[in-house]
Write a protein that holds these residues in place. Structure first.
Motif, PDB file in Angstrom:
ATOM      1  N   ALA A 242     -35.116  10.697 -98.117  1.00  0.00           N
ATOM      2  CA  ALA A 242     -34.680   9.330 -97.822  1.00  0.00           C
ATOM      3  C   ALA A 242     -33.200   9.297 -97.444  1.00  0.00           C
ATOM      4  O   ALA A 242     -32.796   8.585 -96.514  1.00  0.00           O
TER       5      ALA A 242
ATOM      6  N   LEU B  99     -31.700   8.113 -93.930  1.00  0.00           N
ATOM      7  CA  LEU B  99     -30.733   7.014 -93.939  1.00  0.00           C
ATOM      8  C   LEU B  99     -29.471   7.373 -93.165  1.00  0.00           C
ATOM      9  O   LEU B  99     -28.909   6.534 -92.450  1.00  0.00           O
ATOM     10  N   THR B 100     -29.028   8.618 -93.289  1.00  0.00           N
ATOM     11  CA  THR B 100     -27.780   9.036 -92.648  1.00  0.00           C
ATOM     12  C   THR B 100     -28.025   9.824 -91.362  1.00  0.00           C
ATOM     13  O   THR B 100     -27.200  10.644 -90.951  1.00  0.00           O
TER      14      THR B 100
ATOM     15  N   SER C 293     -29.425   6.340 -87.018  1.00  0.00           N
ATOM     16  CA  SER C 293     -29.126   5.273 -87.973  1.00  0.00           C
ATOM     17  C   SER C 293     -27.693   4.795 -87.779  1.00  0.00           C
ATOM     18  O   SER C 293     -27.415   3.588 -87.746  1.00  0.00           O
TER      19      SER C 293
ATOM     20  N   TRP D 246     -23.455   2.250 -95.382  1.00  0.00           N
ATOM     21  CA  TRP D 246     -24.010   3.503 -95.907  1.00  0.00           C
ATOM     22  C   TRP D 246     -23.621   3.703 -97.367  1.00  0.00           C
ATOM     23  O   TRP D 246     -24.458   4.110 -98.180  1.00  0.00           O
TER      24      TRP D 246
ATOM     25  N   ALA E 253     -25.808   1.428 -99.476  1.00  0.00           N
ATOM     26  CA  ALA E 253     -27.219   1.835 -99.531  1.00  0.00           C
ATOM     27  C   ALA E 253     -27.408   3.112-100.349  1.00  0.00           C
ATOM     28  O   ALA E 253     -28.343   3.212-101.161  1.00  0.00           O
TER      29      ALA E 253
ATOM     30  N   LEU F  64     -29.578   3.901-103.798  1.00  0.00           N
ATOM     31  CA  LEU F  64     -30.693   4.838-103.732  1.00  0.00           C
ATOM     32  C   LEU F  64     -30.566   5.950-104.779  1.00  0.00           C
ATOM     33  O   LEU F  64     -31.571   6.415-105.322  1.00  0.00           O
TER      34      LEU F  64
END
Length: 220
Positions: free
Chosen positions: A177, A181-182, A186, A205, A208, A212
């Motif tokens: 994940a 995400l990175t 994105s 970022w 988030a 996470l």
């Protein structure tokens, strides 16, 4: 990361560590390697302006050489784009060493995101080209896998205390994940589609990833 840094070191060694037996021959080799580097840099410059495969003519014109000079250094354009990808990966590694690995949670988070954001800002154009043509070459697919592996390795390193608290399967899922995400796209989506400034996208970022990750275990 060490293996990637070695690529640029080996590349530069060809230029800087030539034998001294014949200055005339070595001078030619030095010029040839310098020409090769300039062609690679011209390729990368064109891709940053327009993330599609440039023609040999465009590359030659940007580098200030003839098309013949391009193909004297590279057998074909696939060989050139592979060399350019290796060069860019090595540059990215050199410009983005791991920092604050032993810092507290927020220090590590900000450090990792700042570094990754800079890498994405510089590299998204080449990444888009690689993604569009990677099926044409097993070597290019290997570079894509290696780049993702480097990203995963950095995430594991920077968030080791938090990830160590998770069972293996959950730890793997969180890493996947985080890598998604990175991802380069994105970052580009935040910057281009949503119109965020660099610092705004960076803060998204950080927000988030912080949510996470599991709680940081106490120290001492």
């Amino acid at each position: 990361m060490a293996c990637v840094v070695r690529i640029v070191c080996q590349f530069m060694d060809q230029i800087l560590s030539l034998p001294a037996k014949s200055p005339r021959i070595d001078g030619r080799r030095l010029r040839s390697e310098r020409t090769k580097q300039l062609i690679i840099e011209a390729f990368l410059s064109l891709v940053r302006e327009d993330p599609k495969m440039p023609t040999a003519t465009q590359i030659a014109e940007r580098a200030g050489y003839s098309v013949r000079s391009v193909f004297e250094r590279f057998p074909d354009l696939n060989a050139l784009r592979i060399a350019a990808t290796d060069y860019a990966l090595a540059q990215a590694a050199a410009l983005a060493p791991a920092r604050n690995v032993d810092g507290d949670r927020m220090t590590r988070l900000k450090s990792q995101v700042e570094t990754r954001a800079g890498t994405c800002e510089r590299g998204v154009a080449l990444w888009r080209l690689l993604m569009s043509i990677k099926e044409e070459s097993e070597e290019l697919k290997a570079r894509v896998r290696r780049a993702r592996g480097i990203t995963m390795g950095r995430l594991e390193l920077m968030y080791k205390p938090e990830l160590a608290t998770l069972p293996d399967t959950e730890r793997r899922d969180v890493l996947i994940a985080l890598e998604a995400l990175t991802d380069m796209e994105s970052w580009a989506r935040m910057r281009e589609h949503h119109g965020l400034r660099f610092d705004e996208a960076r803060d998204v970022w950080i927000f988030a990833i912080d949510r996470l990750l599991p709680p940081t275990p106490p120290t001492g």
